[in-house]
Design an enzyme around this catalytic site. Structure first.
Site, PDB file in Angstrom:
ATOM      1  N   ASP A  63       0.830  -1.196   0.000  1.00  7.45           N
ATOM      2  CA  ASP A  63       0.000   0.000   0.000  1.00  7.45           C
ATOM      3  C   ASP A  63       0.871   1.255   0.000  1.00  7.45           C
ATOM      4  O   ASP A  63       0.638   2.205  -0.766  1.00  7.45           O
ATOM      5  CB  ASP A  63      -0.916  -0.020   1.221  1.00  7.45           C
ATOM      6  CG  ASP A  63      -1.707   1.268   1.382  1.00  7.45           C
ATOM      7  OD1 ASP A  63      -2.544   1.568   0.514  1.00  7.45           O
ATOM      8  OD2 ASP A  63      -1.488   1.986   2.372  1.00  7.45           O
TER       9      ASP A  63
ATOM     10  N   GLU B 243      -1.935  -5.353  -3.488  1.00 10.73           N
ATOM     11  CA  GLU B 243      -0.989  -4.628  -2.627  1.00 10.73           C
ATOM     12  C   GLU B 243       0.065  -5.569  -2.057  1.00 10.73           C
ATOM     13  O   GLU B 243       1.244  -5.206  -1.965  1.00 10.73           O
ATOM     14  CB  GLU B 243      -1.750  -3.932  -1.505  1.00 10.73           C
ATOM     15  CG  GLU B 243      -2.588  -2.761  -1.997  1.00 10.73           C
ATOM     16  CD  GLU B 243      -3.488  -2.172  -0.936  1.00 10.73           C
ATOM     17  OE1 GLU B 243      -3.816  -0.976  -1.017  1.00 10.73           O
ATOM     18  OE2 GLU B 243      -3.878  -2.912   0.008  1.00 10.73           O
TER      19      GLU B 243
END
Length: 239
Positions: free
Chosen positions: A64, A132
């Site tokens: 992320d 992610e």
């Protein structure tokens, strides 16, 4: 100490995973354990030889942050005349949960996940989470610059169109609220738990404008029910 020590894993399954990853990324993983972790769900209760839990959640957190930095750099380069406000809005659209879920689904990442149970019960967010985690694994395996180059090929080129990005809607609910404030309309979201027959639908949302019902929707979560209803209202009201 290695970040991802050797795992207890199935060699045949691991080999199939690496072949699929090579198909996605164009190379055979070097740090193979990090990719195994990227596609291992916590329900498997797998631990490495150090006795530590091994699943995609820590890599999701890392990915992320890495993605956010790379997207910011990408926009800074391709939009030299954009101000901070526009760059921030564009970045939010690229890293939105809906966008990441869509890309993760298009890449078929759920097929790579090792999960104890029915994958249909995981919900759409798992696609973005796995994307992610994969980015986190690429970063650890290849470093920042190579990760950036890989994302240019597998993320930006196929899925991000800068020319149309500005017109994309992140949240229909926010758009509807903004419209109601500008037009001085009384907008109300009535959302409550839904105890209907379908166990996969937990919330019910009704949207009223000036005390008149515009639309209704049901979905898994409160947020999704409201967003679905807002999208329908946006169309009905021709905003």
């Amino acid at each position: 100490m290695k970040i991802f020590p050797k795992l207890w894993s199935n060699k045949t399954k691991d080999h199939n995973l690496f072949i699929k990853i090579k198909g996605l990324l164009g190379y055979m993983p070097k740090n193979k354990n990090v990719y195994i972790a990227a596609f291992t769900h916590r329900s498997m209760n797998i631990k490495n030889l150090d006795g530590k839990p091994q699943n995609f959640e820590r890599l999701e957190y890392l990915g992320d942050s890495v993605l956010s930095t790379i997207v910011a750099s990408f926009l800074f380069e391709v939009l030299p005349n954009a101000d901070e406000g526009k760059l921030t809005r564009m970045k939010s659209k690229i890293v939105s949960r809906e966008k990441l879920n869509f890309i993760g689904k298009q890449m078929g990442l759920l097929d790579l996940l090792v999960f104890s149970g029915k994958k249909d019960n995981l919900g759409d967010d798992v696609y973005g989470n796995l994307l992610e985690a994969l980015i986190g694994a690429i970063f650890i395996d290849k470093g920042y610059e190579t990760c950036k180059s890989i994302l240019k090929e597998i993320f930006f080129k196929p899925y991000i169109e800068i020319k149309t990005l500005d017109k994309e809607v992140i949240s229909y609910k926010s758009l509807l609220i903004e419209w109601s404030q500008k037009q001085k309309q009384n907008l109300v979201f009535e959302t409550e738990a839904d105890n209907g027959k379908d166990p996969s639908v937990n919330f019910y949302c009704k949207i009223l404008v000036n005390n008149k019902v515009v639309t209704k929707s049901r979905d898994l979560s409160k947020k999704k029910a409201e967003e679905k209803a807002a999208k329908k209202a946006h169309r009905i009201l021709k905003i």
